[in-house]
Design an enzyme around this catalytic site. Sequence first.
Site, short mmCIF file in Angstrom:
data_model
loop_
_atom_site.label_atom_id
_atom_site.label_comp_id
_atom_site.label_asym_id
_atom_site.label_seq_id
_atom_site.Cartn_x
_atom_site.Cartn_y
_atom_site.Cartn_z
N GLU A 150 0.87 -1.19 0.00
CA GLU A 150 0.00 0.00 0.00
C GLU A 150 0.90 1.24 0.00
O GLU A 150 2.01 1.19 0.54
CB GLU A 150 -0.91 -0.03 1.24
N ASP A 200 4.76 1.69 -4.60
CA ASP A 200 3.88 1.35 -5.73
C ASP A 200 3.90 -0.17 -5.94
O ASP A 200 4.96 -0.77 -6.20
CB ASP A 200 4.39 2.06 -6.98
N ASP A 251 -8.91 1.30 -6.82
CA ASP A 251 -9.51 2.61 -7.12
C ASP A 251 -10.19 2.55 -8.48
O ASP A 251 -9.56 2.17 -9.48
CB ASP A 251 -8.43 3.68 -7.13
N ASP A 268 -16.92 -3.17 -7.00
CA ASP A 268 -18.37 -2.91 -7.05
C ASP A 268 -18.68 -1.98 -8.22
O ASP A 268 -19.77 -1.44 -8.31
CB ASP A 268 -18.87 -2.31 -5.73
N LYS A 318 -14.94 -1.98 4.23
CA LYS A 318 -15.77 -0.77 4.18
C LYS A 318 -16.11 -0.44 2.72
O LYS A 318 -17.17 0.06 2.44
CB LYS A 318 -15.06 0.34 4.94
#
Length: 218
Positions: A80, A107, A130, A166, A198
Amino acid sequence: MSHPPIRSYVLRQGRFSRGQQRAYAELLPRFGLAYRAAPLDWRATFGREAPVVAEVGFGMGETTAEIAAANPAIDYLAIEVHTPGVGSLLKQIEQGAIANIRVVQHDAVEVMRDMVPAGSLAAIHIFFPDPWPKKRHHKRRLVQPDVAALLARKLAPGGVLHAATDWADYAEQMQAVFAGEPLLEPAAIGFTSRPPTKFASRGQRLGHAIRDLYFRRP
Ligand SMILES: C[S@@+](CC[C@H](N)C(=O)[O-])C[C@H]1O[C@@H](n2cnc3c(N)ncnc32)[C@H](O)[C@@H]1O
Protein backbone atom coordinates in the site's frame (compact mmCIF):
# COMPACT_ATOMS: atom_id res chain seq x y z
CA MET A 1 12.96 11.92 -22.85
CA SER A 2 10.97 9.23 -21.05
CA HIS A 3 7.69 10.14 -19.36
CA PRO A 4 7.02 9.37 -15.70
CA PRO A 5 4.82 6.26 -15.35
CA ILE A 6 1.05 6.69 -15.02
CA ARG A 7 0.32 5.55 -11.48
CA SER A 8 -2.90 3.94 -10.26
CA TYR A 9 -3.04 6.22 -7.19
CA VAL A 10 -2.65 9.81 -6.10
CA LEU A 11 -1.00 10.24 -2.72
CA ARG A 12 -3.63 11.87 -0.57
CA GLN A 13 -3.51 13.43 2.87
CA GLY A 14 -6.25 12.01 5.05
CA ARG A 15 -6.34 11.61 8.79
CA PHE A 16 -3.28 10.01 10.39
CA SER A 17 -4.37 9.23 13.94
CA ARG A 18 -1.97 9.24 16.88
CA GLY A 19 -2.35 5.49 17.22
CA GLN A 20 -1.50 5.00 13.56
CA GLN A 21 1.48 7.37 13.88
CA ARG A 22 2.83 5.47 16.85
CA ALA A 23 2.32 2.11 15.17
CA TYR A 24 3.98 3.44 12.03
CA ALA A 25 7.03 4.71 13.92
CA GLU A 26 7.43 1.70 16.20
CA LEU A 27 6.35 -1.22 14.06
CA LEU A 28 7.42 -0.39 10.52
CA PRO A 29 11.03 -1.32 11.33
CA ARG A 30 9.76 -4.71 12.53
CA PHE A 31 7.07 -5.64 10.01
CA GLY A 32 7.97 -3.37 7.08
CA LEU A 33 10.19 -4.17 4.14
CA ALA A 34 11.89 -1.32 2.29
CA TYR A 35 11.39 -1.26 -1.45
CA ARG A 36 14.48 -2.38 -3.32
CA ALA A 37 15.01 -3.63 -6.83
CA ALA A 38 16.01 -7.16 -5.81
CA PRO A 39 13.85 -10.28 -5.42
CA LEU A 40 12.88 -11.26 -1.89
CA ASP A 41 13.68 -14.65 -0.42
CA TRP A 42 10.37 -15.73 1.15
CA ARG A 43 11.99 -18.08 3.63
CA ALA A 44 14.28 -15.32 4.91
CA THR A 45 11.44 -12.76 4.84
CA PHE A 46 8.95 -14.76 6.90
CA GLY A 47 11.34 -17.10 8.68
CA ARG A 48 9.63 -20.23 7.41
CA GLU A 49 8.48 -22.14 4.32
CA ALA A 50 4.78 -21.37 3.66
CA PRO A 51 2.49 -20.32 0.79
CA VAL A 52 2.75 -16.57 0.14
CA VAL A 53 -0.15 -14.31 -0.85
CA ALA A 54 0.44 -10.74 -2.06
CA GLU A 55 -2.21 -8.06 -1.62
CA VAL A 56 -2.18 -4.98 -3.83
CA GLY A 57 -3.60 -1.81 -2.25
CA PHE A 58 -4.79 -2.96 1.19
CA GLY A 59 -6.32 0.44 2.14
CA MET A 60 -6.71 0.52 5.92
CA GLY A 61 -5.82 -3.17 6.12
CA GLU A 62 -8.96 -4.53 7.80
CA THR A 63 -9.34 -7.34 5.28
CA THR A 64 -5.62 -8.13 5.31
CA ALA A 65 -5.52 -8.43 9.09
CA GLU A 66 -8.68 -10.53 9.19
CA ILE A 67 -7.55 -12.93 6.47
CA ALA A 68 -4.03 -13.28 7.89
CA ALA A 69 -5.34 -13.92 11.41
CA ALA A 70 -7.73 -16.57 10.07
CA ASN A 71 -4.99 -18.27 8.02
CA PRO A 72 -1.90 -18.52 10.23
CA ALA A 73 -0.28 -21.13 7.96
CA ILE A 74 -0.14 -18.65 5.05
CA ASP A 75 2.21 -15.65 4.76
CA TYR A 76 1.02 -12.26 3.43
CA LEU A 77 2.93 -9.55 1.61
CA ALA A 78 0.74 -6.46 2.01
CA ILE A 79 1.41 -3.53 -0.33
CA GLU A 80 0.00 0.00 0.00
CA VAL A 81 1.20 3.56 -0.61
CA HIS A 82 -1.10 5.44 1.79
CA THR A 83 0.74 6.21 5.07
CA PRO A 84 -2.30 6.21 7.44
CA GLY A 85 -3.32 2.87 5.93
CA VAL A 86 0.12 1.43 6.63
CA GLY A 87 -0.10 2.74 10.21
CA SER A 88 -3.58 1.25 10.53
CA LEU A 89 -2.49 -2.22 9.39
CA LEU A 90 0.58 -2.13 11.67
CA LYS A 91 -1.70 -1.28 14.59
CA GLN A 92 -3.91 -4.26 13.80
CA ILE A 93 -0.86 -6.52 13.48
CA GLU A 94 0.15 -5.50 16.99
CA GLN A 95 -3.35 -5.73 18.47
CA GLY A 96 -3.96 -9.16 16.99
CA ALA A 97 -0.38 -10.40 17.56
CA ILE A 98 -0.39 -11.32 13.86
CA ALA A 99 2.95 -12.83 12.83
CA ASN A 100 2.35 -13.64 9.15
CA ILE A 101 2.18 -10.19 7.49
CA ARG A 102 5.00 -8.07 6.06
CA VAL A 103 4.23 -4.60 4.73
CA VAL A 104 5.76 -2.71 1.83
CA GLN A 105 4.90 0.97 1.36
CA HIS A 106 5.56 1.53 -2.31
CA ASP A 107 3.88 1.35 -5.73
CA ALA A 108 2.63 -2.24 -5.92
CA VAL A 109 3.39 -2.50 -9.62
CA GLU A 110 7.07 -1.87 -8.90
CA VAL A 111 7.06 -4.13 -5.86
CA MET A 112 5.54 -6.96 -7.88
CA ARG A 113 7.93 -6.33 -10.74
CA ASP A 114 11.14 -6.01 -8.73
CA MET A 115 10.72 -7.75 -5.36
CA VAL A 116 8.44 -10.73 -6.01
CA PRO A 117 10.15 -13.77 -7.54
CA ALA A 118 8.49 -15.16 -10.67
CA GLY A 119 6.25 -18.20 -10.13
CA SER A 120 6.32 -17.84 -6.33
CA LEU A 121 2.85 -16.74 -5.15
CA ALA A 122 -0.06 -18.89 -4.02
CA ALA A 123 -2.42 -15.98 -4.66
CA ILE A 124 -2.72 -12.29 -5.43
CA HIS A 125 -5.52 -10.20 -3.92
CA ILE A 126 -6.78 -6.98 -5.50
CA PHE A 127 -9.78 -5.89 -3.50
CA PHE A 128 -11.73 -2.79 -4.55
CA PRO A 129 -8.96 -1.12 -6.54
CA ASP A 130 -9.51 2.61 -7.12
CA PRO A 131 -12.24 2.73 -9.78
CA TRP A 132 -11.12 5.92 -11.55
CA PRO A 133 -14.70 6.30 -12.87
CA LYS A 134 -14.09 9.20 -15.28
CA LYS A 135 -13.29 8.02 -18.75
CA ARG A 136 -10.24 10.27 -19.06
CA HIS A 137 -8.82 8.62 -15.92
CA HIS A 138 -9.34 5.02 -17.06
CA LYS A 139 -5.66 4.85 -17.99
CA ARG A 140 -4.91 5.05 -14.25
CA ARG A 141 -6.83 1.86 -13.49
CA LEU A 142 -4.49 -0.73 -12.07
CA VAL A 143 -5.83 -3.65 -14.06
CA GLN A 144 -4.43 -3.26 -17.57
CA PRO A 145 -3.00 -5.96 -19.86
CA ASP A 146 0.65 -5.26 -18.93
CA VAL A 147 -0.07 -5.42 -15.19
CA ALA A 148 -2.16 -8.58 -15.64
CA ALA A 149 0.77 -10.19 -17.46
CA LEU A 150 3.14 -9.12 -14.69
CA LEU A 151 0.87 -10.49 -11.95
CA ALA A 152 0.29 -13.77 -13.81
CA ARG A 153 4.05 -14.36 -14.09
CA LYS A 154 4.40 -14.02 -10.33
CA LEU A 155 1.82 -16.73 -9.57
CA ALA A 156 3.02 -20.25 -8.93
CA PRO A 157 1.36 -22.97 -11.03
CA GLY A 158 -2.14 -23.31 -9.55
CA GLY A 159 -1.86 -19.84 -7.99
CA VAL A 160 -5.03 -17.72 -7.95
CA LEU A 161 -5.63 -14.11 -8.89
CA HIS A 162 -8.62 -12.84 -6.91
CA ALA A 163 -10.00 -9.39 -7.68
CA ALA A 164 -13.14 -7.72 -6.36
CA THR A 165 -14.96 -4.54 -7.35
CA ASP A 166 -18.37 -2.91 -7.05
CA TRP A 167 -17.94 -0.91 -10.30
CA ALA A 168 -19.72 -2.78 -13.07
CA ASP A 169 -17.66 -1.39 -15.94
CA TYR A 170 -14.38 -2.01 -14.10
CA ALA A 171 -15.51 -5.60 -13.41
CA GLU A 172 -16.06 -6.00 -17.15
CA GLN A 173 -12.66 -4.48 -17.90
CA MET A 174 -10.95 -6.82 -15.41
CA GLN A 175 -12.80 -9.82 -16.76
CA ALA A 176 -11.73 -8.97 -20.32
CA VAL A 177 -8.12 -8.19 -19.35
CA PHE A 178 -7.63 -11.35 -17.27
CA ALA A 179 -9.41 -13.53 -19.84
CA GLY A 180 -7.08 -12.12 -22.50
CA GLU A 181 -3.93 -12.96 -20.52
CA PRO A 182 -2.49 -16.21 -21.90
CA LEU A 183 -1.03 -17.29 -18.53
CA LEU A 184 -4.44 -17.19 -16.81
CA GLU A 185 -7.61 -19.28 -16.97
CA PRO A 186 -10.93 -18.75 -15.17
CA ALA A 187 -11.24 -20.37 -11.76
CA ALA A 188 -14.26 -21.11 -9.58
CA ILE A 189 -13.03 -19.99 -6.17
CA GLY A 190 -10.30 -18.00 -4.45
CA PHE A 191 -7.39 -19.34 -2.46
CA THR A 192 -9.13 -18.15 0.71
CA SER A 193 -12.42 -16.29 1.04
CA ARG A 194 -12.75 -12.50 1.18
CA PRO A 195 -14.38 -10.91 4.22
CA PRO A 196 -16.31 -7.67 3.56
CA THR A 197 -14.54 -4.32 3.93
CA LYS A 198 -15.77 -0.77 4.18
CA PHE A 199 -15.53 -0.50 0.39
CA ALA A 200 -17.67 -3.60 0.00
CA SER A 201 -20.29 -2.22 2.41
CA ARG A 202 -20.20 1.17 0.70
CA GLY A 203 -20.77 -0.49 -2.66
CA GLN A 204 -23.72 -2.42 -1.26
CA ARG A 205 -25.20 0.76 0.25
CA LEU A 206 -25.00 2.42 -3.15
CA GLY A 207 -26.82 -0.56 -4.63
CA HIS A 208 -23.74 -1.71 -6.57
CA ALA A 209 -23.38 -5.42 -7.15
CA ILE A 210 -20.06 -6.76 -5.89
CA ARG A 211 -18.17 -8.97 -8.29
CA ASP A 212 -15.39 -11.32 -7.25
CA LEU A 213 -13.28 -12.52 -10.17
CA TYR A 214 -11.10 -15.61 -9.92
CA PHE A 215 -8.42 -16.62 -12.39
CA ARG A 216 -5.64 -19.14 -11.97
CA ARG A 217 -2.32 -19.93 -13.53
CA PRO A 218 -2.63 -23.50 -14.78
C1 LIG B 1 -10.34 1.92 -2.97
S1 LIG B 1 -9.02 1.48 -1.93
C2 LIG B 1 -9.42 -0.18 -1.40
C3 LIG B 1 -8.66 -0.62 -0.21
C4 LIG B 1 -8.87 -2.06 0.30
N1 LIG B 1 -8.39 -3.04 -0.65
C5 LIG B 1 -10.29 -2.34 0.69
O1 LIG B 1 -10.95 -3.15 0.03
O2 LIG B 1 -10.78 -1.73 1.65
C6 LIG B 1 -7.68 1.22 -3.04
C7 LIG B 1 -6.31 1.32 -2.38
O3 LIG B 1 -5.30 0.94 -3.29
C8 LIG B 1 -4.17 1.76 -3.08
N2 LIG B 1 -3.37 1.72 -4.32
C9 LIG B 1 -3.78 2.08 -5.55
N3 LIG B 1 -2.81 1.88 -6.45
C10 LIG B 1 -1.75 1.35 -5.76
C11 LIG B 1 -0.46 0.95 -6.13
N4 LIG B 1 -0.05 1.03 -7.40
N5 LIG B 1 0.37 0.49 -5.18
C12 LIG B 1 -0.05 0.41 -3.89
N6 LIG B 1 -1.27 0.77 -3.47
C13 LIG B 1 -2.11 1.25 -4.40
C14 LIG B 1 -4.72 3.11 -2.73
O4 LIG B 1 -3.80 3.89 -1.98
C15 LIG B 1 -5.96 2.73 -1.90
O5 LIG B 1 -5.68 2.68 -0.53
